[in-house]
Design a protein around this motif. Sequence first.
Motif, PDB file in Angstrom:
ATOM      1  N   VAL A 131       0.786 -77.165  23.692  1.00 35.80           N
ATOM      2  CA  VAL A 131      -0.445 -78.300  24.065  1.00 35.80           C
ATOM      3  C   VAL A 131      -0.578 -79.058  24.730  1.00 35.80           C
ATOM      4  O   VAL A 131      -1.992 -79.268  25.077  1.00 35.80           O
ATOM      5  CB  VAL A 131       0.536 -78.933  23.186  1.00 35.80           C
ATOM      6  CG1 VAL A 131      -0.383 -80.083  22.261  1.00 35.80           C
ATOM      7  CG2 VAL A 131       0.043 -78.177  21.372  1.00 35.80           C
ATOM      8  N   ALA A 132      -0.207 -78.998  25.941  1.00 38.99           N
ATOM      9  CA  ALA A 132      -0.137 -79.822  26.848  1.00 38.99           C
ATOM     10  C   ALA A 132      -1.169 -78.825  27.728  1.00 38.99           C
ATOM     11  O   ALA A 132      -2.472 -79.330  28.429  1.00 38.99           O
ATOM     12  CB  ALA A 132       1.363 -79.755  27.432  1.00 38.99           C
ATOM     13  N   ASN A 133      -1.525 -77.320  27.649  1.00 31.74           N
ATOM     14  CA  ASN A 133      -2.023 -76.889  28.537  1.00 31.74           C
ATOM     15  C   ASN A 133      -3.823 -76.884  27.657  1.00 31.74           C
ATOM     16  O   ASN A 133      -4.942 -76.607  28.479  1.00 31.74           O
ATOM     17  CB  ASN A 133      -2.434 -75.106  28.523  1.00 31.74           C
ATOM     18  CG  ASN A 133      -1.229 -75.074  29.334  1.00 31.74           C
ATOM     19  OD1 ASN A 133      -0.930 -75.753  29.994  1.00 31.74           O
ATOM     20  ND2 ASN A 133      -0.520 -73.739  28.807  1.00 31.74           N
ATOM     21  N   GLN A 134      -3.894 -77.369  26.623  1.00 34.14           N
ATOM     22  CA  GLN A 134      -4.898 -77.835  25.702  1.00 34.14           C
ATOM     23  C   GLN A 134      -5.747 -78.495  26.186  1.00 34.14           C
ATOM     24  O   GLN A 134      -6.786 -79.235  26.591  1.00 34.14           O
ATOM     25  CB  GLN A 134      -5.217 -77.206  24.384  1.00 34.14           C
ATOM     26  CG  GLN A 134      -4.820 -76.176  23.836  1.00 34.14           C
ATOM     27  CD  GLN A 134      -6.114 -75.356  23.866  1.00 34.14           C
ATOM     28  OE1 GLN A 134      -6.625 -75.700  23.893  1.00 34.14           O
ATOM     29  NE2 GLN A 134      -5.853 -73.392  24.818  1.00 34.14           N
ATOM     30  N   TYR A 135      -4.493 -79.337  26.310  1.00 32.82           N
ATOM     31  CA  TYR A 135      -5.071 -81.428  26.824  1.00 32.82           C
ATOM     32  C   TYR A 135      -5.228 -81.363  28.160  1.00 32.82           C
ATOM     33  O   TYR A 135      -6.386 -81.836  28.872  1.00 32.82           O
ATOM     34  CB  TYR A 135      -4.211 -82.263  26.496  1.00 32.82           C
ATOM     35  CG  TYR A 135      -3.720 -82.918  25.697  1.00 32.82           C
ATOM     36  CD1 TYR A 135      -5.352 -83.436  24.685  1.00 32.82           C
ATOM     37  CD2 TYR A 135      -2.519 -82.663  24.618  1.00 32.82           C
ATOM     38  CE1 TYR A 135      -4.669 -83.963  23.381  1.00 32.82           C
ATOM     39  CE2 TYR A 135      -3.026 -83.005  22.974  1.00 32.82           C
ATOM     40  CZ  TYR A 135      -3.875 -83.538  23.166  1.00 32.82           C
ATOM     41  OH  TYR A 135      -3.974 -84.028  20.735  1.00 32.82           O
ATOM     42  N   GLU A 136      -4.504 -80.144  28.790  1.00 32.06           N
ATOM     43  CA  GLU A 136      -5.808 -80.131  30.781  1.00 32.06           C
ATOM     44  C   GLU A 136      -6.595 -79.579  30.701  1.00 32.06           C
ATOM     45  O   GLU A 136      -7.526 -80.337  31.348  1.00 32.06           O
ATOM     46  CB  GLU A 136      -4.038 -79.027  31.260  1.00 32.06           C
ATOM     47  CG  GLU A 136      -4.519 -79.206  33.190  1.00 32.06           C
ATOM     48  CD  GLU A 136      -5.629 -78.278  33.454  1.00 32.06           C
ATOM     49  OE1 GLU A 136      -6.081 -78.146  34.449  1.00 32.06           O
ATOM     50  OE2 GLU A 136      -6.157 -77.113  32.280  1.00 32.06           O
ATOM     51  N   LEU A 137      -6.939 -78.694  29.425  1.00 37.70           N
ATOM     52  CA  LEU A 137      -8.316 -78.307  29.644  1.00 37.70           C
ATOM     53  C   LEU A 137      -9.032 -79.764  28.924  1.00 37.70           C
ATOM     54  O   LEU A 137     -10.703 -79.385  29.577  1.00 37.70           O
ATOM     55  CB  LEU A 137      -8.693 -76.747  29.035  1.00 37.70           C
ATOM     56  CG  LEU A 137      -7.681 -75.603  29.390  1.00 37.70           C
ATOM     57  CD1 LEU A 137      -7.788 -75.059  28.268  1.00 37.70           C
ATOM     58  CD2 LEU A 137      -8.342 -75.161  30.302  1.00 37.70           C
ATOM     59  N   LEU A 138      -8.708 -80.321  28.135  1.00 37.55           N
ATOM     60  CA  LEU A 138      -9.763 -82.509  28.152  1.00 37.55           C
ATOM     61  C   LEU A 138      -9.706 -82.487  29.099  1.00 37.55           C
ATOM     62  O   LEU A 138     -10.375 -83.299  29.246  1.00 37.55           O
ATOM     63  CB  LEU A 138      -9.170 -81.713  26.345  1.00 37.55           C
ATOM     64  CG  LEU A 138      -8.845 -81.361  25.432  1.00 37.55           C
ATOM     65  CD1 LEU A 138      -8.355 -82.081  23.852  1.00 37.55           C
ATOM     66  CD2 LEU A 138     -10.163 -80.769  25.170  1.00 37.55           C
ATOM     67  N   GLY A 139      -9.137 -82.621  29.437  1.00 37.47           N
ATOM     68  CA  GLY A 139      -8.950 -83.824  30.909  1.00 37.47           C
ATOM     69  C   GLY A 139      -8.219 -85.060  30.274  1.00 37.47           C
ATOM     70  O   GLY A 139      -8.110 -85.333  30.692  1.00 37.47           O
TER      71      GLY A 139
END
Length: 242
Positions: A131-139
């Motif tokens: 989940v954290a990685n998805q938010y990294e992709l979203l900035g």
Amino acid sequence: MNKISNGVSKMWLIVTGGVLVILVTGAMQFLLPQREAPPQPTTVITVATTTAENPSVPAVNIQEVVVSNSAPVVPPELPSIAAGDTITLWTFKGAYTDNPELIAKAETEIKRLLDLVGKGTYPDISLFVSVANQYELLGDGEQEYTYLSRAIKVGGSATGLPWHNLGVLMERLGALQTARVAYGKAVLVQPKLKFYHYAYLEFLTTRMKDDVATIEKEYTAAIENLGQDTDILQLYSEWKQA
């Protein structure tokens, strides 16, 4: 884990470390490895990365990380923003920023992952890191921080991955003291993994190059755990000559 070449760059470390995802089938016991313990039974965890050039393509590089299964669990010290660090802006340009289709994809994936938490299909730590990685992709740095913290709470005593990713995030946001703590925690949790030593030492020699005592301490720890590793020696030599 694949050997890091002599020419590995800071950008490669940031991209790879920031998007590492644990992909584990079935429930696994995460336990803390000891620095000087004799050989112990191990679990192999499959780790995947995505490409910076085409972040919509899922895992393209599969690696293996070994963690111990026999040492006692030690509750992790949860992360906090270090004294002296101020984060004025939690958002940044992620790989999916300004792309509505990819944003929607990430939001759907986040919901899917969160629906799996607590069900035993995958370890919660892997879900929170994902989940954290998805938010990294979203900035979205604030949400990334939240879910890395949750990953550390449930498994930060056994794997350095969420600590390392937190270091990458904090460095990106300019919270360098917090980043230093996080990179250091990754090394302490899994001291036999070269990737974490290299990332920490490179952070110190580029971001805190005048902190001689800390750099020397980490260099000594890296050599003790990895031996006369070529990449570590080269990085240290470059710092000494600068």
